[in-house]
Enzyme design. Sequence first.
Site, mmCIF file in Angstrom:
data_model
loop_
_atom_site.group_PDB
_atom_site.id
_atom_site.type_symbol
_atom_site.label_atom_id
_atom_site.label_comp_id
_atom_site.label_asym_id
_atom_site.label_seq_id
_atom_site.Cartn_x
_atom_site.Cartn_y
_atom_site.Cartn_z
ATOM 1 N N GLY A 155 0.987 -1.157 -0.005
ATOM 2 C CA GLY A 155 0.060 0.040 0.112
ATOM 3 C C GLY A 155 0.817 1.288 -0.026
ATOM 4 O O GLY A 155 1.538 1.589 0.857
ATOM 5 N N ASP B 25 -5.793 3.336 8.991
ATOM 6 C CA ASP B 25 -7.025 3.019 9.251
ATOM 7 C C ASP B 25 -7.441 1.508 9.361
ATOM 8 O O ASP B 25 -8.648 0.809 9.841
ATOM 9 C CB ASP B 25 -8.259 3.776 8.249
ATOM 10 N N ALA C 23 -5.838 10.704 7.930
ATOM 11 C CA ALA C 23 -4.587 10.904 7.154
ATOM 12 C C ALA C 23 -3.334 10.868 8.449
ATOM 13 O O ALA C 23 -2.433 10.132 8.329
ATOM 14 C CB ALA C 23 -4.425 11.900 6.350
ATOM 15 N N GLN C 24 -3.542 11.446 9.386
ATOM 16 C CA GLN C 24 -2.579 11.825 10.734
ATOM 17 C C GLN C 24 -2.189 10.411 11.230
ATOM 18 O O GLN C 24 -1.073 10.145 11.437
ATOM 19 C CB GLN C 24 -3.110 12.504 11.712
ATOM 20 N N GLU D 194 -18.231 17.162 2.473
ATOM 21 C CA GLU D 194 -17.733 17.736 1.614
ATOM 22 C C GLU D 194 -18.088 17.863 0.204
ATOM 23 O O GLU D 194 -18.252 18.721 -0.657
ATOM 24 C CB GLU D 194 -16.148 17.556 1.580
#
Lengths: 451, 451
Positions: B14, B305, B320-321, B173
Amino acid sequence: MAERDSRPHVVILGGGFGGLAAARALRRSPVRVTLVDRSNHHLFQPLLYQVATSALSAPDIAAPLRKLLRKQANARVLMADALDLDPTTRTVTLDSGELHYDFLILATGMKNNYFGHDQWEEHAPGLKTLGEALDIRSRVLRAYEAAERETDRSRQKELLTFVVIGAGPTGVEMAGALAEIAHRTLARDFDHFDPDKDARVVLIEGGPRVLAAFSEASSRSAREELEGLGVEVRTNTFVKDVDAHGVTVGEDLERIEAGTVVWAAGLKASSLTGKLGCELDRAGRVIVEPDLSVPGHPEVFVLGDLIHLEQDGALLPGVAQTALQSGKFAADQITNELLGYGRKDRFVYWDKGSMATIGRAKAVAEVGSASLSGFIAWLMWVFIHLVFLVDFRNRVAVMFEWAYAYVTWQRSARVIVDAPRRHRPRRERSRILKSALEPLEEPEASPQQPG
Amino acid sequence: MAERDSRPHVVILGGGFGGLAAARALRRSPVRVTLVDRSNHHLFQPLLYQVATSALSAPDIAAPLRKLLRKQANARVLMADALDLDPTTRTVTLDSGELHYDFLILATGMKNNYFGHDQWEEHAPGLKTLGEALDIRSRVLRAYEAAERETDRSRQKELLTFVVIGAGPTGVEMAGALAEIAHRTLARDFDHFDPDKDARVVLIEGGPRVLAAFSEASSRSAREELEGLGVEVRTNTFVKDVDAHGVTVGEDLERIEAGTVVWAAGLKASSLTGKLGCELDRAGRVIVEPDLSVPGHPEVFVLGDLIHLEQDGALLPGVAQTALQSGKFAADQITNELLGYGRKDRFVYWDKGSMATIGRAKAVAEVGSASLSGFIAWLMWVFIHLVFLVDFRNRVAVMFEWAYAYVTWQRSARVIVDAPRRHRPRRERSRILKSALEPLEEPEASPQQPG
C-alpha cells in the site's frame, strides 16, 4: 423540445474547431443556434498526444462547450448523439429526439480508419478522443510497470518496445514524446531494466518520408530530430498485421514484437456524411460546392476535414485552420443571406503555415515558403498553441505544466486511472450513460491529418 | 525476482499516507524496502471529492510512487496486486510472483462498505479511487446534460436531484460541492431549467448529526453552512434501499427520486487482513498490539485505518494523521530493532486536530479544545492541504486551480471523459491490463472515516 422562436434555426453538429467557430461567428446573426456534440467539451486536439504521453491532464485541453457559449444569447448546447439526418425534410435525429433546421452545419470530423482491419483497433488504439488518449497513457505506463515485474528477458523486451504507425504530425509527435519518456522522464525509475537503454520506439510509415505534407527539408529535419531522440524511423514500410504481441511489416513479413502500438495512420469521415445523398470521396469526405455547401442543398454546409475541395491544385488539408476558416465562412454565408447581402461564390483557404513538434525544444514549422526547425520553430509552436487554446484557464495551466516539464524533464500526468470496479448500469439508466459506454465516432473536427 | 541482497527485506503493501511515510522513514535504515501498490501513484485522498466535483484534475492529487521514491536507494516500487499473504512462511503472493519478507507493513487501507447490500454499489458509487471519482464526476455532469434534453418534468426533477449518503467529512464535502455546482458554477448554463432553483442536494445521515467525530458546536456550524448553501440535511435517517431511480429512506419508506447517488456511509478493511490469522473487528480492522504489531507476529505491522486500537478511551480515527504517524512509528521500530536499540512498547497517537471544508470560504476545524468555523477555518484548511500535498508540482497546480475557482466560481475540470470505444483486451494481454479491468479494493490508506 419547445421551439417557438421564429428566427431561422441553425443546427451545428460537432463542437470542434469548425463547429465552435461557426457558432461564435453567428452571435450577432438573426438566427437561433443549436450546437450538438456527443461530448460536453470542446477538445484542443493538436495537444491530445500530450495527454496520451502524460504531459498534460485531460481537463487542460478541454473546455466545457456550455461555458464557452454561455454568454451567447442566441446559442444553446445539446449533449447528444446525432444518429441520422434527412436533408429533404431538414431533420436531424438525435438519441434524445429530433431537431428541425433551416440551416445545417456538419462539423462532425473524422474517426480512425483501419482500412478494413477493424480487428487491429483493439491492439493499436488511435488518438481522437480524450478517452483514447487516457487509454494510450495507461497502456504505456502499464507496459513499463509490467516490464519491471517481468523475469523473461524477451518478454521484457517486447513490453519495452513502442510502435507508432503513421508519420503524420500526430505520429511524429507521439514517437518523439515516447522517446523522451524512455530516455529522460523514466530514465532512473526502474530497478530491473534501464529505460534509456532497453526501451525502443519505432515509427513506421508507408510513404517515403515523415511529415509528407511538409517540404522535403522539413521532413529531413524532423527525421534527424527524431533519430537524435533515439526513435527508429522506418519509412517505405507497410503494416501487414497487428496483433496482441506486436506488428508484422513489409513484404518479407518482418516481425516487431511490441507491448504498445499506437495507430496514427489514417482517418475517415464520420458516418453522417453518407446521409447527405451526395458524392463522397474514398475517405467519406463530402465533395462540396466551392462555397462549402452540399450539391443541391445550399442550406447545408460542410466544415473542416469533412470537406473534399481542391484549391490551387491540392485538396484542402484536414487541419485546425481549415476548420476555423470554414466555420467562419459558413456562418457568414448564412448571415449575409438572411440580411439580404447575398452569398459569396467560393471559400478561399488561407494557408497560415503548418508545424509539428518533435520533443523538448525541437520542432519544424513552415510559413509560406520559409521553413524553420529546432528551437525557434519550437518556440513558435509553443506560442501559437498557447494563443489558440480556447480558454484562459487552460492557457495558464498548460503554460505552467510546460514550464515545469521544460525545467525538470518530468511529465506531470504520469497517472494510471483505474476504471471503476463495476459500471454495468441497468437498462433503465442506459439513456444517460449510453455515450459513456459506447462512444461511436468522435464529433470534433480533426486539426491534423496523419500520414 | 532476483533477491541477492543480504539486508533484511521490508515489504510494504500500500502506497497511501501510511505506506509512503513508512518507506521514507526507512531511507537510512539497514534494510531494503519493496513498496507494492495496485496503482502507480500515491493518491492525496482528502481532496478526492474535488476531482469528483470537477474542481481538480486527477493528476493534481496523484504523484507517481516511482518518482516519489526515486532518490531513495534502498527502496523499490512494484505495481502489483497482493492476492495473499502467509505470516508463517513470511510470504506475500502477488499477481506477478511471490515476495519473501523479514518485516511486513500492511497499509492497504479501506474499501467501500455497503453492509451486505453490494447491489447498491452500481447505483451509489463510493469515493476511494481516482477511477471512482471520475465516475462520479461523469454521472453528475451527465445528469445535468440529460436534464437539459428531458421533456418530462418529473424525470427532469429526478435527474436534478443529488443524494449523498453519509455525513462524515467526505459526505459533507461532497454535498457542499454539489450544492455549489448547482447554485453557482452551472447557474446560467442551461436553457430548459434553472440549476439554481431546480437542482436539489440531499445529505442523508443515520446518526443524529453531521460530522459525528467533531464537537457538537462544529456539527452545528457545519449543518448551518450546508443549509446556507441549499443542502437538505436529513439526520436520523436510515437508507432502506438504493436503486436506479433513487433511494428509499426511513421507517415509513419515504422515496427520494434521484439521478445521482453517492455513497459515503461506510468503509471496511481490505480483505488481506483476514489472512493474518488474528482477531479482527467487525469492519475487518486488525486488533493490534499497542506497538501496532500483529499478535504473535512482531515482524508484521498494521498501519492507518486498518488499525483497531483504543487510546484514551477511543479508537484511533481513520484519518491521514493516524496513517502518517503509524507509518513513521513502524519504520522506527524496525530500524531500532536492527540497530540494537530495542523497540518501544506502544504507539502514541498525537491528535493534531481535524477539519472539513463545506464550500468556498466555509469550513470547520478543531485543534485541541478550540473549534473554528467559517472563513478562518477555511483558510487553515487550504493552507494545511497545500502543505501536505506530496509533490511540489501538485502544490502549485492545485493552488492555481483554487485561486482561479475562488475568483470565478468556475470548476476547471468539468470534462466528461468517454471510455474508449473498445477495450476488450485478449487473454494474452490480460496480465498487463488486469487491474485496469478489475480493480479490487483500494490499497491507499483512508484519511477520513465517513459517517
